[in-house]
Write an enzyme that holds these catalytic residues in place. Structure first.
Site, short mmCIF file in Angstrom:
data_model
loop_
_atom_site.label_atom_id
_atom_site.label_comp_id
_atom_site.label_asym_id
_atom_site.label_seq_id
_atom_site.Cartn_x
_atom_site.Cartn_y
_atom_site.Cartn_z
N TRP A 1 15.82 9.05 3.30
CA TRP A 1 17.38 9.38 3.17
C TRP A 1 18.12 8.94 4.23
O TRP A 1 19.30 8.35 4.24
CB TRP A 1 17.55 10.87 3.44
N HIS A 2 17.59 8.72 5.71
CA HIS A 2 18.30 7.81 6.59
C HIS A 2 18.50 6.45 6.22
O HIS A 2 19.61 5.81 6.86
CB HIS A 2 17.57 8.29 7.96
N GLY A 3 17.80 5.89 5.49
CA GLY A 3 18.10 4.56 4.88
C GLY A 3 16.50 4.03 4.75
O GLY A 3 15.45 4.27 5.44
#
Lengths: 83, 389
Positions: free
Chosen positions: B321-323
């Site tokens: 989710w952070h990337g």
């Protein structure tokens, strides 16, 4: 909603004692299970599954929040509401 | 067009001070004007995205997409409650966020993105799950839009829950209650200034900006690790104070995001104190749902193994989710391992009593160890170690 009988309470407490692995619960129905570290997310799931199987009461897990289900006594009341 | 990114400029604070003045005056009289609040919400949505019209268009399309999904799923669920509809609704609801996160690798997708897409996605997904569980039987569109576009928390949370938010919306605080909310809110906003614009700023400028930290030596990296961890906390906790404070002025008690995380005594404790609205969201909707489904359907005999898999899925998703970048994924795996190891240790300690819980020295040592485990994870997260891989 059902009336909270001694039998029902005993049954819930014995499930709780099993899941939390602690007999202390029966003697102290107002202890804060999450704060005391007796119950966590994992324990919550085992509880919900046991309630379903043994008491035939289903509780959506997202409804089992740590404020309304904090102590053994509160759990008994919440369950009775859903029966 | 000038930008009104929430809490990022003095201009923004002046703007909301003016816009919220009528809300505060009415609040102190125990009243609320829904029409005025809705107008503020619409105006703020336009102003927040004003500097980037492409983002505004993405945002509008996104909220319509989510509204159609939620209303559509609600109607289908009323007819027949099947897993298939539910999973389709979830996939479609996650899709925009997934594509935007993928844009870290595929840059052409970044046009879909807008400020705060994660946070509004989390809110929508949670509503679909509530509908599945039968906890949400109706969703008036006006309520949905008020919840999704609630501007104090639109850019970075904290992530509220629809049913909780709605109960605050339904109940107009009395003059007395509102006064407490107002004091609480103002206090929070000033704490936000202290955290984000004084402490966070100073750490960023003088500690992390120090030329001593430039070389790839052990001591430089160590100093960077402490500095970055402190900055991350003060910057984000400061932001959260603003968001909770402004919510409070509007009569909404947005949930807390931080509870002295650096005093956690173990990694489990840490995740109950750090970015709480996110970690609780992951706990409730990923870990717990996964473990519950697996235990109920008896996918595996060993419940502890199921839990370990659940923890891994939970933190891997958080990492992604952070990337979609290597250091975020490593960050996720690192937390999963730390969490699982602690879990095993805690169970072992129940019978062996090596780690006394109520001894103050042991407590202190636990805090120091946890602090370092956590700071190291932030060092990975920061990308400062990227030269290693």
């Amino acid at each position: 909603m059902i009336e909270i009988t001694q039998e029902f309470t005993d049954k819930v407490f014995s499930i709780l004692a099993d899941v939390c692995d602690s007999e202390e619960i029966k003697a102290n129905p107002n202890m804060k299970l999450f704060d005391e570290g007796l119950l966590d997310s994992f324990g919550t799931i085992s509880l919900v599954v046991e309630f379903e199987q043994q008491l035939n009461i289903s509780v959506p897990i997202s409804d089992f929040n740590r404020d309304d289900w904090a102590t053994p006594m509160m759990i008994v009341q919440q369950l009775a509401k859903r029966k | 067009m000038i930008s009104f990114i929430p809490y990022a400029s003095f201009r923004f604070f002046c703007l909301i001070a003016v816009l919220l003045l009528p809300v505060i005056i009415l609040g102190l009289m125990g009243k609320r004007n829904l029409l005025y609040n809705d107008c503020v919400a619409i105006l703020m949505t336009f102003l927040i995205f004003a500097a980037q019209p492409a983002q505004l268009i993405s945002f509008l399309i996104f909220i319509i997409w989510e509204a159609v999904l939620i209303r559509g799923y609600l109607a289908l669920r009323a007819r027949k409650n099947t897993g298939l509809y539910f999973y389709i609704a979830i996939v479609l609801s996650v899709l925009p966020l997934f594509l935007v996160k993928l844009s870290a690798d595929v840059t052409s997708l970044s046009v879909l993105g807008f400020l705060g897409i994660s946070y509004v996605s989390f809110k929508s997904i949670q509503m679909i799950i509530d509908i599945r569980d039968g906890l949400l039987k109706e969703v008036p569109l006006s309520q949905f839009f008020r919840f999704i576009t609630f501007f104090p928390t639109i850019s970075s949370g904290p992530i509220d829950r629809y049913r909780r938010f709605k109960s605050d919306m339904d109940q107009i605080p009395s003059a007395l209650t509102y006064r407490t909310l107002l004091y609480h809110g103002l206090n929070k906003i000033f704490l936000g200034f202290l955290y984000k614009y004084i402490i966070g700023y100073l750490i960023h400028k003088y500690w992390m900006g120090s030329p001593l930290l430039d070389s790839n030596t052990f001591s430089s990296i160590l100093l960077y690790m402490y500095g970055y961890s402190m900055y991350l906390f003060f910057d984000f906790a400061g932001y959260s104070h603003f968001a909770i404070g402004v919510s409070s002025l509007m009569g909404i008690q947005t949930p807390e995001n931080f509870n002295k995380p650096f005093l956690s005594r173990n990694i489990k404790d840490f995740w109950n104190r750090w970015h709480m609205s996110l970690s609780f969201w992951f706990r409730d909707f990923i870990y717990m749902r996964f473990v519950y489904t697996a235990v109920k359907n008896k996918w595996l005999k060993n419940r502890y193994l199921i839990s370990d898999i659940g923890i891994t899925v939970n933190f891997l998703v958080m990492g992604f989710w952070h990337g979609f970048m290597l250091h975020y994924i490593i960050y996720g795996i690192y937390h999963a391992i730390a969490f699982i190891l602690f879990d095993k240790f805690e169970r072992w300690n129940k019978t062996h009593h090596l780690w006394a819980k109520d001894n103050p020295w042991v407590h202190g040592l636990s805090i120091v160890i946890t602090f370092h485990v956590v700071c190291f994870s932030f060092l990975i997260f920061s990308g400062r170690l990227n030269f290693l891989w």
